[in-house]
Design a protein around this motif. Structure first.
Motif, short mmCIF file in Angstrom:
data_model
loop_
_atom_site.label_atom_id
_atom_site.label_comp_id
_atom_site.label_asym_id
_atom_site.label_seq_id
_atom_site.Cartn_x
_atom_site.Cartn_y
_atom_site.Cartn_z
N HIS A 20 0.64 -1.12 0.05
CA HIS A 20 0.20 -0.16 0.00
C HIS A 20 1.35 1.36 0.09
O HIS A 20 0.81 2.16 -0.83
CB HIS A 20 -0.70 0.09 0.87
N THR A 95 -9.45 8.27 -1.48
CA THR A 95 -8.96 7.23 -0.10
C THR A 95 -7.58 7.52 -0.35
O THR A 95 -7.01 7.72 -1.50
CB THR A 95 -9.06 5.64 -0.01
N CYS A 97 -5.24 5.04 -0.46
CA CYS A 97 -4.63 3.82 -1.65
C CYS A 97 -5.19 3.71 -1.91
O CYS A 97 -5.86 1.98 -2.12
CB CYS A 97 -4.62 2.78 -0.32
N ALA A 213 -7.56 -6.49 2.34
CA ALA A 213 -7.31 -5.24 0.98
C ALA A 213 -8.21 -4.78 0.06
O ALA A 213 -8.30 -3.78 0.15
CB ALA A 213 -6.10 -6.09 0.62
N ASN A 215 -11.91 -5.27 0.53
CA ASN A 215 -13.08 -4.94 1.38
C ASN A 215 -12.50 -3.23 1.56
O ASN A 215 -13.51 -2.97 1.45
CB ASN A 215 -12.46 -5.02 3.49
N ARG A 216 -11.11 -2.34 1.45
CA ARG A 216 -10.76 -0.93 1.42
C ARG A 216 -11.33 -0.71 0.29
O ARG A 216 -12.14 0.89 0.23
CB ARG A 216 -9.30 -0.72 1.59
N GLY A 220 -14.56 2.54 -0.22
CA GLY A 220 -13.57 3.33 -0.65
C GLY A 220 -15.56 4.02 -1.82
O GLY A 220 -14.76 5.16 -2.72
N THR A 239 -14.28 -3.77 6.82
CA THR A 239 -15.17 -3.07 5.59
C THR A 239 -15.79 -2.03 6.30
O THR A 239 -15.28 -0.26 5.33
CB THR A 239 -15.56 -3.73 5.09
N TYR A 242 -12.90 0.97 7.18
CA TYR A 242 -11.96 1.05 6.29
C TYR A 242 -13.51 2.47 5.98
O TYR A 242 -13.15 3.49 5.70
CB TYR A 242 -12.43 0.76 5.32
N GLU A 245 -12.94 5.47 8.60
CA GLU A 245 -11.99 5.98 8.89
C GLU A 245 -11.97 7.09 6.96
O GLU A 245 -10.80 7.84 7.01
CB GLU A 245 -10.64 4.72 8.52
N TYR A 246 -12.70 6.28 5.96
CA TYR A 246 -12.92 7.37 5.44
C TYR A 246 -13.65 8.01 5.19
O TYR A 246 -14.19 9.04 4.42
CB TYR A 246 -13.51 6.30 4.08
#
Length: 355
Positions: A20, A95, A97, A213, A215-216, A220, A239, A242, A245-246
């Protein structure tokens, strides 16, 4: 700046090798006017011998090599949407990454539409599966639904939205595989009616560490995420984390104490996720007016069967058949139709309840 075609080649030869952190560094480099391929050597190639490096570098600058690879993908119905493409979804681009390239099969136009992710566990209670399907069927009228391809909750969500075509499934592997194999036909239906996407080149096999990974991307792409079921340690909660976080909205179904498949949902609600019981709660949160749903038309046999199930609270198929003076096999088409219309739910062991 690299062209889309050149970025596609970088991804085809190197995506599986990127971490990432390196992905972000590489994107920064690609955005310069005349990027130096040499400075990306450590990010692009794990085997750093000069012979291997020079071969890959030569292929990178070969127009015929690039064209041949992209044609091979196109011949399989695979479209590459890169970070710099006009078709790349803005939500995902913003996002921390974003994947360099999305390999796509199906309606790429769905990437630019307003979307909502619905995720859950493989081990989801039968009544929650029915609710998940119903919620997906209603929300797909206003959003493109984003989910995975696992059995259980994902499959129910897909079935709810599939008829509308407003469904995106994000894979954690390449297009050479189907996982789980039991859902192969369902995955092919999404390709035909909606959209399949993955950041992995076709030959990449399903591997456990790729799913978190993946799930981001689900989080997103979406305006928000609904978790319909989740244990203590669940991909669905990853998920949701994430999404938080976003800065996205997070919703969750509530569960009674002691229900293992709902512990993750209750934890999310405790930590600030919005408790929802049906699609109306989510539509209200987004300021979207709910459409009045029309009661599905029923045949006389369906109405009679539904009435018996309602009167009994819940009942085994054999008991309902006895009440109606029929053999159980004669009721299977009726029961299936009532399930598809969202009027009854299978509770397990051929036991049904009205919704």
């Amino acid at each position: 700046m690299y062209t889309e075609e050149e970025i596609n080649l970088i991804t085809l030869s190197a995506t599986a090798e990127l971490t990432h952190k390196n992905c972000v560094t590489l994107l920064d480099g690609l955005a310069t006017a005349q990027p130096d391929f040499e400075i990306h050597k450590n990010y692009l190639i794990k085997t750093l011998s000069d012979g291997v490096y020079n071969k890959v570098k030569g292929n990178f600058y070969s127009q015929s090599y690039r064209s041949a690879i992209l044609k091979k993908l196109a011949d399989r119905g695979i479209t590459c949407v890169t970070y710099f493409s006009k078709d790349y979804p803005e939500n995902l681009k913003n996002t921390p990454c974003p994947p360099l390239t999305l390999f796509c099969k199906g309606n790429v136009g769905l990437l630019k539409r307003k979307s909502l992710s619905i995720v859950g566990s493989r081990r989801t209670l039968p009544n929650i599966l029915k609710e998940s399907k119903a919620v997906s069927a209603e929300l797909c009228k206003k959003f493109t639904i984003v989910t995975g391809t696992a059995d259980g909750a994902d499959a129910a969500v897909i079935n709810g939205a599939l008829g509308s075509g407003n469904i995106i499934c994000v894979l954690a592997y390449g297009f050479d595989s189907y996982y789980p194999s039991v859902n192969e036909n369902l995955i092919k239906s999404v390709e035909k009616n909606g959209l399949l996407i993955t950041e992995y080149t076709p030959q990449v096999k399903p591997q456990k560490f790729n799913f978190p990974a993946r799930n981001r991307i689900i989080a997103g792409l979406s305006e928000g995420t609904l978790v319909v079921s989740a244990g203590k340690r669940s991909g669905a909660t990853i998920t949701a984390r994430y999404a938080l976080e976003y800065g996205k909205r997070v919703f969750a179904f509530p569960y009674s104490l002691g229900v293992a498949s709902g512990e993750g949902c209750n934890s999310l609600i405790r930590d600030g996720a919005t408790l929802v019981t049906d699609a109306g709660d989510i539509l209200e949160d987004f300021g979207i007016e709910r459409e009045e749903s029309k009661a599905p038309a029923l045949t006389a046999e369906e109405l009679e069967t539904l009435t018996v199930i309602k009167e009994m609270g819940d009942a085994f198929l054999s008991t309902v058949a006895t009440k109606l003076g029929k053999m159980p096999f004669q009721l299977i088409p009726v029961i299936t139709s009532l399930e598809m219309k969202g009027l009854i739910a299978r509770l397990g062991g051929n036991r049904y309840a009205a919704l």
